[in-house]
Write an enzyme that holds these catalytic residues in place. Structure first.
Site, PDB file in Angstrom:
ATOM      1  N   SER A   1       0.815  -1.213   0.000  1.00 14.59           N
ATOM      2  CA  SER A   1       0.000   0.000   0.000  1.00 14.59           C
ATOM      3  C   SER A   1       0.853   1.270   0.000  1.00 14.59           C
ATOM      4  O   SER A   1       1.711   1.431  -0.858  1.00 14.59           O
ATOM      5  CB  SER A   1      -0.955  -0.068   1.184  1.00 14.59           C
ATOM      6  OG  SER A   1      -2.092   0.696   0.886  1.00 14.59           O
TER       7      SER A   1
ATOM      8  N   LYS B   1       4.082   2.084  -2.495  1.00 19.64           N
ATOM      9  CA  LYS B   1       4.475   3.286  -3.245  1.00 19.64           C
ATOM     10  C   LYS B   1       5.943   3.566  -2.909  1.00 19.64           C
ATOM     11  O   LYS B   1       6.778   3.864  -3.762  1.00 19.64           O
ATOM     12  CB  LYS B   1       3.627   4.499  -2.829  1.00 19.64           C
ATOM     13  CG  LYS B   1       2.098   4.298  -2.842  1.00 19.64           C
ATOM     14  CD  LYS B   1       1.357   5.572  -2.403  1.00 19.64           C
ATOM     15  CE  LYS B   1      -0.017   5.361  -1.756  1.00 19.64           C
ATOM     16  NZ  LYS B   1      -1.057   4.752  -2.507  1.00 19.64           N
TER      17      LYS B   1
ATOM     18  N   TRP C   1     -10.112   0.579  -4.786  1.00 15.97           N
ATOM     19  CA  TRP C   1      -9.513   1.865  -4.398  1.00 15.97           C
ATOM     20  C   TRP C   1      -8.113   2.016  -5.008  1.00 15.97           C
ATOM     21  O   TRP C   1      -7.674   3.110  -5.346  1.00 15.97           O
ATOM     22  CB  TRP C   1      -9.483   1.935  -2.871  1.00 15.97           C
ATOM     23  CG  TRP C   1      -9.020   3.220  -2.270  1.00 15.97           C
ATOM     24  CD1 TRP C   1      -7.926   3.403  -1.469  1.00 15.97           C
ATOM     25  CD2 TRP C   1      -9.652   4.512  -2.362  1.00 15.97           C
ATOM     26  NE1 TRP C   1      -7.831   4.711  -1.066  1.00 15.97           N
ATOM     27  CE2 TRP C   1      -8.876   5.422  -1.602  1.00 15.97           C
ATOM     28  CE3 TRP C   1     -10.786   4.982  -3.024  1.00 15.97           C
ATOM     29  CZ2 TRP C   1      -9.205   6.776  -1.482  1.00 15.97           C
ATOM     30  CZ3 TRP C   1     -11.109   6.339  -2.897  1.00 15.97           C
ATOM     31  CH2 TRP C   1     -10.319   7.212  -2.142  1.00 15.97           C
TER      32      TRP C   1
ATOM     33  N   HIS D   1      -7.707  -5.613   0.137  1.00 15.38           N
ATOM     34  CA  HIS D   1      -6.473  -4.854   0.287  1.00 15.38           C
ATOM     35  C   HIS D   1      -5.679  -5.361   1.494  1.00 15.38           C
ATOM     36  O   HIS D   1      -6.089  -5.171   2.634  1.00 15.38           O
ATOM     37  CB  HIS D   1      -6.890  -3.391   0.497  1.00 15.38           C
ATOM     38  CG  HIS D   1      -5.758  -2.431   0.563  1.00 15.38           C
ATOM     39  ND1 HIS D   1      -5.009  -2.088  -0.541  1.00 15.38           N
ATOM     40  CD2 HIS D   1      -5.246  -1.712   1.606  1.00 15.38           C
ATOM     41  CE1 HIS D   1      -4.093  -1.201  -0.185  1.00 15.38           C
ATOM     42  NE2 HIS D   1      -4.217  -0.962   1.105  1.00 15.38           N
TER      43      HIS D   1
HETATM   44  C1  GCU Z   1      -5.375   4.641   2.077  1.00 17.01           C
HETATM   45  C2  GCU Z   1      -4.812   5.482   0.965  1.00 17.01           C
HETATM   46  C3  GCU Z   1      -4.007   4.657  -0.010  1.00 17.01           C
HETATM   47  C4  GCU Z   1      -2.984   3.831   0.716  1.00 17.01           C
HETATM   48  C5  GCU Z   1      -3.650   3.029   1.810  1.00 17.01           C
HETATM   49  C6  GCU Z   1      -2.690   2.237   2.701  1.00 17.01           C
HETATM   50  O1  GCU Z   1      -6.359   3.794   1.590  1.00 17.01           O
HETATM   51  O2  GCU Z   1      -5.886   6.138   0.336  1.00 17.01           O
HETATM   52  O3  GCU Z   1      -3.348   5.496  -0.943  1.00 17.01           O
HETATM   53  O4  GCU Z   1      -2.294   3.007  -0.180  1.00 17.01           O
HETATM   54  O5  GCU Z   1      -4.342   3.900   2.668  1.00 17.01           O
HETATM   55  O6  GCU Z   1      -1.544   2.607   2.830  1.00 17.01           O
HETATM   56  O7  GCU Z   1      -3.153   1.259   3.305  1.00 17.01           O
END
Ligand code: GCU
Length: 407
Positions: free
Chosen positions: A246, A250, A337, A388
């Site tokens: 997540s 990134k 998402w 997720h």
């Molecule tokens: C939120 C956010 C995402 C991110 C995620 C996470 O959902 O909007 O961009 O990747 O958190 O880090 O779990």
């Protein structure tokens, strides 16, 4: 020529050269958009396009890390070869940055009985090292969630399902992890906590518009883990994969783009600002992410909120920056998402750059069925059922992929 027209002329020339000077390289940059990155030669990629795309991510998306170096000291706090039921050695190291009284705690598990230096997965964790396993010896960071949430230790081991340590160690790999909050706490406080202030120039109180946000700061922290690994002869610095889930996925991509010592990069459900193409505006968008997490990216990234068309290059460019080193992009079926198809398309559209290096990009050109990983190329992809998360299924695929290069 009359005196007045001469004067006018020189004024005009002056203005022209001024505007040429102030035009930023970003404005002059070619617009690659979200298209497949196809170029004539490796030379052209390396000389022209890679530097431009690198500069774009550096100054418009994540923000530059400081050039200044602070003294870093590694202090071995604890070491035991009795971890994980005796199959692993646990090491805990304090990474002291400059004068800071707030060290980054590095936790490592590595297989016992290895005949030579072992390969490793380096990964940041969300809530503190002590959450990755019930191991009572894991030192709790002073920055980890406190109070009720921690109580008399209820959070110890809370993220065990995300960290199948025994499986990883049994496969012959070390795991090295640090807590995101030890590098930079994950909330917007105007960059007063975490490592940013340690680097401020005289009079500076926050990063400039093209300077590092929190994701770049986390990437900086992961590079310090690599510095440690370079000193630890029991881990093979040439066989290190950086992996993240997540927001930390990134970070895993950006870390590998910045730091070529990482041999593989693995993005698990990284979504917007990670592997997913922004132009699709599916699930999370640039505007939404900048609003909810104003500290993740550099200030310049706000230019692209509700303005994705202006992005000179989309997130496929980030994956291409890692080439020719292998990249794994993974998605989850219910993770709309993060836009699974957008994650897949980035991997696909970065692939021509791998081919310039004589490597094979993604081996498929359509989204695969669930649980049907594509790992034949140097760019890999899978989508699994479920939400997720990072699961032992995901990890088992990363181990299989890493084995291809590291074993
Ligand atoms: C939120 C956010 C995402 C991110 C995620 C996470 O959902 O909007 O961009 O990747 O958190 O880090 O779990």
């Amino acid at each position: 020529m009359k005196k007045t027209s001469l004067l006018l002329m020189s004024l005009l020339l002056g203005a022209l050269s001024l505007s040429a000077q102030s035009k930023s390289p970003i404005e002059d940059m070619q617009h690659y958009g979200a298209e497949p990155l196809r170029f004539k030669s490796l030379k052209e990629w390396r000389k022209v396009h890679r530097p431009a795309i690198y500069n774009f991510f550096l100054t418009e998306v994540y923000g530059r890390q400081p050039e200044q170096k602070l003294p870093i000291r590694y202090e071995m706090l604890e070491q035991s070869d009795k971890a994980l039921g005796g199959k692993a050695t646990r090491k805990q190291i304090a990474i002291h940055v400059g004068e800071s009284q707030n060290p980054i705690l590095l936790l490592i598990y590595q297989p016992n009985n290895a005949r030579k230096a072992v390969p490793a997965f380096v990964a940041m964790n969300f809530k503190g090292n002590h959450q990755i396993n019930v191991d009572p010896e894991i030192i709790i960071s002073q920055n980890a969630p406190k109070g009720k949430e921690l109580g008399s230790d209820p959070a110890r081991g809370a993220a065990t399902s995300r960290w199948p340590l025994e499986m990883i160690v049994d496969a012959g790999y070390a795991v090295a992890t640090i807590y995101r909050g030890d590098v930079d706490p994950d909330f917007d406080d105007g960059f007063q906590n975490g490592i940013h202030p340690l680097f401020y120039r005289d009079g500076q109180s926050k990063p400039a518009a093209d300077e590092w946000g929190t994701i770049s700061a986390w990437a900086w922290g992961l590079s310090r883990v690599m510095d440690y690994i370079e000193k630890d002869k029991s881990i093979d610095q040439k066989r290190v994969a950086v992996v993240g889930h997540s927001r930390l996925g990134k970070t895993a991509l950006w870390t590998a783009a910045l730091d070529e010592r990482f041999a593989i990069s693995i993005s698990n459900d990284s979504g917007c600002g990670g592997a997913a193409l922004s132009i699709r505006k599916m699930g999370e968008t640039v505007a939404k992410i900048n609003k909810s997490f104003p500290h993740w990216f550099c200030d310049n990234y706000n230019k692209y909120s509700d303005n994705e068309e202006a992005l000179k290059v989309d997130q496929q460019g980030l994956i291409a920056l890692i080439a020719p080193r292998p990249v794994y992009v993974a998605s989850a079926e219910l993770d709309a998402w993060a836009d699974p198809e957008g994650e897949f398309l980035s991997a696909l559209n970065a692939s021509p750059v791998y081919e310039l290096y004589g490597r094979k990009g993604l081996a498929i050109d359509k989204m695969p069925a669930l649980s049907t990983p594509s790992q034949e190329g140097d760019v890999a992809y899978h989508i699994r059922p479920g939400k997720h998360d990072i699961t032992s299924y995901d990890w088992s695929q990363y181990i299989r992929f890493a084995n291809k290069y590291f074993k």
